[in-house]
Design a protein around this motif. Sequence first.
Motif, PDB file in Angstrom:
ATOM      1  N   ILE A  16     -92.285 -22.218 -16.378  1.00  0.00           N
ATOM      2  CA  ILE A  16     -92.440 -20.847 -15.508  1.00  0.00           C
ATOM      3  C   ILE A  16     -93.729 -21.540 -14.367  1.00  0.00           C
ATOM      4  O   ILE A  16     -92.849 -22.400 -12.931  1.00  0.00           O
ATOM      5  CB  ILE A  16     -93.319 -19.640 -15.687  1.00  0.00           C
ATOM      6  N   CYS A  43     -96.251 -18.482 -11.229  1.00  0.00           N
ATOM      7  CA  CYS A  43     -95.908 -17.402 -10.221  1.00  0.00           C
ATOM      8  C   CYS A  43     -96.275 -15.912 -10.359  1.00  0.00           C
ATOM      9  O   CYS A  43     -96.751 -15.757 -11.008  1.00  0.00           O
ATOM     10  CB  CYS A  43     -93.759 -17.414 -11.100  1.00  0.00           C
ATOM     11  N   ASN A  98     -95.521 -13.103  -8.823  1.00  0.00           N
ATOM     12  CA  ASN A  98     -94.242 -12.229  -8.921  1.00  0.00           C
ATOM     13  C   ASN A  98     -95.614 -11.381  -8.112  1.00  0.00           C
ATOM     14  O   ASN A  98     -94.811 -10.092  -7.911  1.00  0.00           O
ATOM     15  CB  ASN A  98     -94.370 -11.423 -10.116  1.00  0.00           C
ATOM     16  N   THR A 116     -92.582  -9.533  -4.412  1.00  0.00           N
ATOM     17  CA  THR A 116     -91.369  -9.761  -4.785  1.00  0.00           C
ATOM     18  C   THR A 116     -90.097  -8.626  -4.802  1.00  0.00           C
ATOM     19  O   THR A 116     -88.997  -8.279  -5.502  1.00  0.00           O
ATOM     20  CB  THR A 116     -91.310 -10.662  -5.932  1.00  0.00           C
ATOM     21  N   SER A 158    -100.105 -11.956 -13.988  1.00  0.00           N
ATOM     22  CA  SER A 158     -99.412 -13.664 -13.444  1.00  0.00           C
ATOM     23  C   SER A 158    -100.034 -13.623 -12.395  1.00  0.00           C
ATOM     24  O   SER A 158    -100.921 -13.651 -11.340  1.00  0.00           O
ATOM     25  CB  SER A 158     -97.810 -12.985 -12.129  1.00  0.00           C
ATOM     26  N   ARG A 189     -92.578 -15.731  -5.036  1.00  0.00           N
ATOM     27  CA  ARG A 189     -90.973 -16.615  -6.261  1.00  0.00           C
ATOM     28  C   ARG A 189     -90.844 -16.055  -7.321  1.00  0.00           C
ATOM     29  O   ARG A 189     -91.864 -14.945  -8.196  1.00  0.00           O
ATOM     30  CB  ARG A 189     -91.712 -17.263  -6.728  1.00  0.00           C
ATOM     31  N   HIS A 190     -89.486 -15.049  -7.304  1.00  0.00           N
ATOM     32  CA  HIS A 190     -89.194 -14.274  -8.482  1.00  0.00           C
ATOM     33  C   HIS A 190     -89.633 -15.059  -9.607  1.00  0.00           C
ATOM     34  O   HIS A 190     -89.336 -16.928 -10.030  1.00  0.00           O
ATOM     35  CB  HIS A 190     -87.861 -13.844  -8.318  1.00  0.00           C
ATOM     36  N   LEU A 191     -89.684 -14.493 -10.580  1.00  0.00           N
ATOM     37  CA  LEU A 191     -90.044 -15.249 -12.392  1.00  0.00           C
ATOM     38  C   LEU A 191     -88.380 -15.855 -12.634  1.00  0.00           C
ATOM     39  O   LEU A 191     -88.007 -14.794 -12.350  1.00  0.00           O
ATOM     40  CB  LEU A 191     -90.203 -14.199 -13.314  1.00  0.00           C
TER      41      LEU A 191
END
Length: 124
Positions: free
Chosen positions: A25, A81, A83, A86, A116, A122-124
């Motif tokens: 990640i 990330c 999250n 998102t 997180s 940013r997406h996982l």
Amino acid sequence: MASALPLRNSDLPDGFRLFGIRSGISSKPGKKDLALFWSDRPARAAGVFTKNLFSAAPVQYCQKKLKKSSSARAIVINSGCANACTGKRGMADTVWTANELAARLGVADHEVLVASTGVIGRHL
């Protein structure tokens, strides 16, 4: 400046375990970026949350879970990330993470919390 010492399972109260891995990640090479704190029995849980109107999906998820129950068995934490910002996909990723971990640990999904930290948007 003092340096942080790694946390070991022997530092934790009886019944608690800590696991950490490199999952990819984080963009930092070799950095462990996924942690799991686990309790072999339900443990008291509480949270302190941002009041920001743009709170991340894991924040919203944990707020909802902790309103329903004051105990948990696990919290999974990623680094790299946040999250945050998102949208629906971010919440879906958070719910999937909690449900998948709960199934693999053999506990109810409400017993798993998700956190997180890292890059926003940013997406996982």
